[in-house]
Structure formats: C-alpha cells, structure tokens
Write a protein that holds these residues in place. Structure first.
Motif, mmCIF file in Angstrom:
data_model
loop_
_atom_site.group_PDB
_atom_site.id
_atom_site.type_symbol
_atom_site.label_atom_id
_atom_site.label_comp_id
_atom_site.label_asym_id
_atom_site.label_seq_id
_atom_site.Cartn_x
_atom_site.Cartn_y
_atom_site.Cartn_z
ATOM 1 N N ALA A 182 13.282 5.813 -14.379
ATOM 2 C CA ALA A 182 11.988 5.603 -13.919
ATOM 3 C C ALA A 182 10.832 4.683 -14.092
ATOM 4 C CB ALA A 182 11.224 6.268 -15.171
ATOM 5 N N LEU A 183 11.850 3.372 -14.504
ATOM 6 C CA LEU A 183 10.934 1.982 -14.435
ATOM 7 C C LEU A 183 11.487 1.406 -12.690
ATOM 8 C CD1 LEU A 183 10.777 0.911 -17.807
ATOM 9 C CD2 LEU A 183 9.216 1.289 -16.345
ATOM 10 N N ARG A 184 12.709 1.429 -12.598
ATOM 11 C CA ARG A 184 13.196 1.649 -11.594
ATOM 12 C C ARG A 184 12.790 2.000 -10.902
ATOM 13 N NH1 ARG A 184 17.947 2.909 -8.649
ATOM 14 N NH2 ARG A 184 18.759 0.818 -7.836
ATOM 15 N N ASN A 185 12.929 3.208 -9.914
ATOM 16 C CA ASN A 185 12.600 4.148 -8.978
ATOM 17 C C ASN A 185 10.794 3.543 -8.600
ATOM 18 O OD1 ASN A 185 14.990 5.425 -9.108
ATOM 19 N ND2 ASN A 185 14.351 6.998 -10.217
ATOM 20 N N SER A 186 9.617 3.879 -9.767
ATOM 21 C CA SER A 186 8.445 3.510 -10.150
ATOM 22 C C SER A 186 8.325 1.597 -8.751
ATOM 23 C CB SER A 186 7.734 3.414 -11.005
ATOM 24 O OG SER A 186 6.426 2.265 -10.758
ATOM 25 N N MET A 187 9.409 1.186 -9.679
ATOM 26 C CA MET A 187 9.024 0.182 -9.010
ATOM 27 C C MET A 187 9.147 -0.160 -7.337
ATOM 28 S SD MET A 187 10.306 -3.903 -10.699
ATOM 29 C CE MET A 187 9.534 -4.111 -12.044
ATOM 30 N N GLN A 188 10.592 0.895 -7.339
ATOM 31 C CA GLN A 188 10.860 0.015 -6.181
ATOM 32 C C GLN A 188 10.266 0.303 -4.909
ATOM 33 O OE1 GLN A 188 15.459 0.869 -5.301
ATOM 34 N NE2 GLN A 188 15.097 2.412 -3.715
ATOM 35 N N LYS A 189 9.228 1.777 -5.173
ATOM 36 C CA LYS A 189 8.460 2.469 -4.657
ATOM 37 C C LYS A 189 7.111 1.324 -4.164
ATOM 38 C CE LYS A 189 8.812 6.924 -5.892
ATOM 39 N NZ LYS A 189 8.223 8.274 -6.629
ATOM 40 N N GLN A 190 7.240 0.502 -4.295
ATOM 41 C CA GLN A 190 6.168 -0.384 -4.445
ATOM 42 C C GLN A 190 6.355 -1.681 -3.110
ATOM 43 O OE1 GLN A 190 3.511 -1.005 -7.527
ATOM 44 N NE2 GLN A 190 4.251 0.185 -8.993
ATOM 45 N N ILE A 191 7.585 -2.837 -2.787
ATOM 46 C CA ILE A 191 8.156 -3.220 -3.226
ATOM 47 C C ILE A 191 7.911 -3.889 -1.250
ATOM 48 C CG2 ILE A 191 10.355 -5.184 -2.071
ATOM 49 C CD1 ILE A 191 11.454 -3.780 -4.693
ATOM 50 N N CYS A 192 8.278 -2.516 -0.810
ATOM 51 C CA CYS A 192 8.181 -2.323 1.033
ATOM 52 C C CYS A 192 6.685 -2.300 1.148
ATOM 53 C CB CYS A 192 9.201 -1.363 1.606
ATOM 54 S SG CYS A 192 10.608 -2.495 1.441
ATOM 55 N N PRO A 193 5.475 -1.563 0.655
ATOM 56 C CA PRO A 193 3.853 -1.539 0.712
ATOM 57 C C PRO A 193 3.552 -3.030 0.627
ATOM 58 C CG PRO A 193 5.217 0.537 -0.069
ATOM 59 C CD PRO A 193 6.209 -0.597 -0.378
ATOM 60 N N LEU A 194 4.078 -3.798 -0.682
ATOM 61 C CA LEU A 194 3.665 -5.487 -1.570
ATOM 62 C C LEU A 194 4.338 -6.007 0.036
ATOM 63 C CD1 LEU A 194 4.399 -5.368 -5.033
ATOM 64 C CD2 LEU A 194 1.782 -4.872 -3.310
ATOM 65 N N VAL A 195 5.532 -5.960 0.735
ATOM 66 C CA VAL A 195 5.653 -6.926 1.555
ATOM 67 C C VAL A 195 4.231 -6.588 2.619
ATOM 68 C CG1 VAL A 195 7.552 -7.163 3.482
ATOM 69 C CG2 VAL A 195 7.884 -7.029 1.020
ATOM 70 N N VAL A 196 4.505 -5.666 3.365
ATOM 71 C CA VAL A 196 3.809 -5.453 4.160
ATOM 72 C C VAL A 196 1.973 -5.785 3.991
ATOM 73 C CG1 VAL A 196 2.900 -2.976 5.572
ATOM 74 C CG2 VAL A 196 5.018 -2.755 5.334
ATOM 75 N N GLU A 197 1.524 -4.973 3.053
ATOM 76 C CA GLU A 197 0.519 -6.471 2.744
ATOM 77 C C GLU A 197 0.318 -7.870 3.271
ATOM 78 O OE1 GLU A 197 -0.737 -4.997 -0.891
ATOM 79 O OE2 GLU A 197 -1.021 -3.127 -0.427
ATOM 80 N N ALA A 198 1.501 -8.380 2.749
ATOM 81 C CA ALA A 198 1.822 -10.081 2.643
ATOM 82 C C ALA A 198 1.703 -9.791 4.104
ATOM 83 C CB ALA A 198 2.833 -10.114 2.321
ATOM 84 N N ILE A 199 2.767 -9.249 4.938
ATOM 85 C CA ILE A 199 2.452 -9.257 6.512
ATOM 86 C C ILE A 199 1.330 -9.134 7.143
ATOM 87 C CG2 ILE A 199 3.676 -8.825 8.435
ATOM 88 C CD1 ILE A 199 5.477 -10.848 7.007
ATOM 89 N N SER A 200 0.923 -7.975 7.109
ATOM 90 C CA SER A 200 -0.668 -7.450 6.815
ATOM 91 C C SER A 200 -1.741 -8.887 6.978
ATOM 92 C CB SER A 200 -0.906 -6.549 6.522
ATOM 93 O OG SER A 200 -0.293 -5.500 7.555
ATOM 94 N N ASP A 201 -1.310 -9.469 6.048
ATOM 95 C CA ASP A 201 -2.648 -10.716 5.632
ATOM 96 C C ASP A 201 -3.189 -11.481 6.464
ATOM 97 O OD1 ASP A 201 -3.469 -9.037 3.177
ATOM 98 O OD2 ASP A 201 -1.999 -10.619 1.569
ATOM 99 N N LEU A 202 -1.620 -11.861 7.381
ATOM 100 C CA LEU A 202 -2.360 -12.628 8.443
ATOM 101 C C LEU A 202 -2.852 -12.327 9.473
ATOM 102 C CD1 LEU A 202 1.781 -13.357 9.231
ATOM 103 C CD2 LEU A 202 0.105 -14.669 7.512
ATOM 104 N N ASN A 203 -2.823 -11.097 9.773
ATOM 105 C CA ASN A 203 -3.942 -11.052 11.280
ATOM 106 C C ASN A 203 -5.259 -10.899 10.477
ATOM 107 O OD1 ASN A 203 -1.882 -9.977 12.646
ATOM 108 N ND2 ASN A 203 -1.314 -7.659 11.333
ATOM 109 N N PRO A 204 -6.690 -10.953 9.703
ATOM 110 C CA PRO A 204 -7.564 -11.925 9.664
ATOM 111 C C PRO A 204 -7.237 -13.719 9.778
ATOM 112 C CG PRO A 204 -7.342 -10.711 8.153
ATOM 113 C CD PRO A 204 -5.690 -10.525 8.234
ATOM 114 N N LYS A 205 -6.263 -13.824 9.355
ATOM 115 C CA LYS A 205 -6.393 -15.588 9.992
ATOM 116 C C LYS A 205 -5.951 -15.764 11.438
ATOM 117 C CE LYS A 205 -4.321 -16.281 5.203
ATOM 118 N NZ LYS A 205 -4.585 -15.167 4.545
#
Length: 473
Positions: A182-205
């Motif tokens: 259960a913990l593994r599935n919960s974590m795996q679902k969040q990884i790509c959205p967080l990476v997407v956010e890290a990349i999207s953070d560049l655009n305002p800059k």
C-alpha cells in the motif's frame, strides 16, 4: 538552484519573422552535464515533499481474527539520487533519467484486535531501486518566452522495506507485506507529478528573462527565437533574432542577416555566434537616433596639445578665418552622414564610417557662425572583448580622408587640415566613443549568471564566444 541550466538558454525570448538568425547559441553536452548537477538538487527537494496520507485497513490474522491498523504522521527523512543522467533526443528535447534512488520515511502505527486490545509504535520505511525516466520538451509560449514541459514520465519503485518499532512484533510481521504494498503504490503515484512540478517551476523564472534587453537610452536588443531549437545527439542550437531597435520603436533594419554556422567545438558549455548583422543593426539604430554625433570644444583637447580649437590655429591654414573672425574660439560638430558599416574577417573587425565635420566660430554672444563643412571618410579597427555578461569593444583609427563639402570663408586647401582633424579624432572623438563601447551590450543570459573561461574569436562574418557558466546567488 533549480533545473534551469539545460533549458535556461531557451530563455532567449519572443518569436520573430526573420529566416536567418543574427545570433546563434549552442548548448553542448558539457553544459547539459552542469545542468544535471544543478537539476538533481531541485528534484531532490521536490521528492522530500512527498506526502503519504494516513492509512488504515484491516487484516484477518489467524487465530485472533480481524486486526485493524492505522499508519499516521509519515515524514520523509532522507532522499538519495546517486545515479542520474541527462541526454539529448535528436529532434525532440532533453532526456533525464534517475536510477537506484532511495527514499526513507518514518511514521507511527497503531493496531486494535479482539475489539479491546490495542498496540502502537513507530516504523521506518525504506524505498530502494527508485527509477525515473522523463522526456522534456522545449518550445515557446504565446508571448515568445521559452516554455518547458514534461512530454513523458515513467517512475518505478524497486523495493519497499518496512521496519516496525515497539509493540508486538509477531503481530505486525503478519501484515507487513500488505502495508508495504500500500505504501509503495501511494508513493509511486506521486513521483512523476512531483517531477512535473519541478520542471514546471522553471517557467515563471523563464518569463523573467531579458526578452528585450535595454542597452542605454537609445537602444534595446531583442533576442527572439526565429525558429524552434534544433536538437542533435550532442548539442542544442538556438537561432535568435539578435537585432537592435530604437527604444520603444521597433523599426526593422534595412538589411537582413546572412546564414552562418557555428564550428563543431565542445570544450565549453556554451557557444554564442554574434553576426555582423547584429552589430550593423546597432549602427543603424544609433545613427538614426542621432547618437553618433559629438560637439568638440577646446576644453576637450588635452592641455599639452599645440592644436587649439580657435581661429588663430585654423587661421594658420585658412588665413581668411583669422582675418574675418580674429580671436574667437571654435567648435566642431562631428557626426555620421550615413550608417557605418561593420565587417568581420578572421581576427579583424573593421568599421567604415562616412561623416561630416562642421566648424563654427563662437561669437562673443555665444552664437555660432558656420565656417565650413568637411566630408569625412574613416576606417577604424575594433578590439572586441567580453566583460561580465556583456560584449564590449574599443576602436582605433586606421585612416581618414577629407574633402570639402561647403565653405563659408572661400576656397582653401582641405589637406592642410589633416593634422588638426587627426588630433581631434584620436584625442577626443575616438576616446569618447570608446567610453561608450566599453559599457558593452548584454549577451543572452539567464538570471544571476557569471561567464567563466571565456574565449572570443573573430571569424568570417561573425564573432564566436565560447564560455562556461556559473550560477550565482
């Protein structure tokens, strides 16, 4: 720091209509590697923000029956990204991969069984073998600013190990595996959205970059992309407009950039090619603005010079001046008559300028009486250098020639004034021009950057700048 380096140089701004760029920028594999090092810090920070909600469930455990459990207060303790790589996908964009990463978390557990028996404690969660593979697309938004986005992201968690502390170990060991899943599935679902956010953070800059960089009160330079970036297997090429304009008035130059290609070098992170079109568009703007003009007065001539700007000095060569205007000071107006032409040849920058020199006698009431107008043809050589994140220069006189345009004092031998005009140009006009040239004009840059290990070459029709880059706080 953020992931911005290996996309930073797309910050080279709004869309333009020109076919050929005036400025080219090449980002090499060395630059991408530097970006990878910076980018891992950003992704690591994002992964530390993983939020796993409180979890609860029940398991049937023989012989005691149903066991209700809950997990709460899960907090990330550590994130490690020991292996990562960045590369180019020809024709597409940037590929970023992370391997063998790990995440450690800590939380609390609680169980209830046989309706009345309760137990609790803490637990450690270690996630190992985490992998992430992303493809990053680079394009322009509707305003012409650069924009980055995740085209594809895949993430996988290799293994999860849960270690409980406190309470009855025989009990929680019975449902350790199901909790781990259960913990593994919960974590795996969040990884790509967080990476997407890290990349999207560049655009305002990226939207804060110098889309149009002001040079001074007369001119600004536009670094608009004339086409989409060209991505090969070893570099990214950006074609920029690189054209000067008068402040607030974007009148196109009367000439167009010619095609040129950067040489296949990769010792530096970044290479910039500044074409003769860019510098000639600057000459057009400054000439049109009337900035290429200068009043020269006697106090601008060094005190030790035997040449003075007065009717006595000029009267030695043109007697009628001394007779008609005895004992008066003089003023010269030196200005361009048409746009100077700048040319680049290997190891040589030459500027051909056509101008006029108008001589005036300064009357006691300060009014100016015109004496003559000379046509001036000059050739100067330029030394070009990089100062901080600006390209600057200095010029020296090669040769000059004078012809008479208009005389208000009768005929005279123009050649007799050569020595005086040589002094005026070398001691006043050119030093004044060099003060301005030393200020330079801004290169394509991102945020607070510093250029290091910079080298400059003058090649046929363009200047090549090779440099490494450091981000400063």
């Amino acid at each position: 720091m953020s992931l911005r380096w290996w996309v930073a140089l797309v910050a080279l701004i709004p869309l333009a209509l020109s076919t050929n760029p005036g400025v080219k920028v090449k980002l090499t594999e060395k630059g991408l590697e530097y970006g990878r090092q910076l980018g891992m810090a950003s992704i690591q920070q994002r992964l530390k923000s993983i939020k796993i909600p409180d979890m609860s469930g029940k398991e049937r455990v023989s012989p005691i029956g149903k066991v209700r459990y809950s997990l709460s207060n899960l907090q990330v303790v550590n994130v490690g990204l020991p292996q990562s790589a960045v590369g180019l996908v020809p024709g597409t964009g940037v590929r970023l991969s992370i391997g063998n990463a790990f995440i450690s978390l800590r939380g609390n557990w609680r169980v209830k069984y046989l309706r009345v028996i309760k137990d609790s404690g803490s637990f450690d969660l270690n996630v190992n073998g985490l992998t992430v593979a992303t493809s990053i697309a680079i394009k322009n938004d509707e305003t012409g600013h650069p924009e980055v986005s995740i085209a594809k992201c895949d993430a996988a968690v290799g293994s999860v190990n849960v270690k409980f502390h406190g309470g009855a170990s025989w009990l929680y060991n019975l449902f350790r595996k199901s909790i781990g899943r259960a913990l593994r599935n919960s974590m795996q679902k969040q990884i790509c959205p967080l990476v997407v956010e890290a990349i999207s953070d560049l655009n305002p800059k990226l939207k804060t970059l110098n889309v149009v960089a002001q040079v001074d009160q007369y001119a600004e330079i536009e670094y608009s992309m004339v086409s989409s970036p060209t991505v090969s297997d070893s570099y990214i090429d950006f074609g920029l407009k690189g054209e000067f304009y008068n402040i607030g008035k974007h009148q196109e130059s009367p000439f167009s950039p010619t095609a040129f290609s950067l040489p296949p070098q990769n010792n530096n992170m970044l290479y910039m090619g500044l074409s003769a079109f860019t510098t000639n568009s600057a000459a057009f703007v400054y000439h049109k603005a009337g900035a290429l003009s200068l009043y020269v007065t006697d106090d601008m001539i060094p005190q030790g010079s035997p040449i003075r700007l007065n009717t006595r000095t000029f009267g030695a060569f043109i007697p009628q001046i001394a007779k008609r205007f005895p004992g008066l000071m003089m003023k010269l107006m030196v200005k361009t008559a048409k746009t100077p032409v700048i040319s680049f040849e290997p190891n040589n920058v030459t500027i051909q300028a056509t101008g006029t020199v108008t001589a005036y006698a300064i009357q006691p009431n300060t009014t100016l009486t015109p004496l003559f107008v000379l046509n001036l043809e000059t050739s100067v050589s330029a030394r070009v250098f990089v100062s901080e994140v600006r390209v600057a220069g200095a010029v020296s006189l090669n040769k000059m020639s004078l012809t008479l345009g208009t005389s208000y004092v009768g005929e005279f031998q123009v050649r007799s004034l050569d020595s005086i005009l040589q002094v005026v140009l070398k001691l006043v006009v050119i030093p004044t021009l060099n003060v301005q040239l030393a200020k330079g004009y801004p290169l394509p840059a991102l945020g607070k950057t510093k250029l290091v290990n910079t080298q400059l070459q003058v090649l046929k029709d363009y200047i090549l700048i090779g440099t490494d880059v450091e981000f400063t706080n």
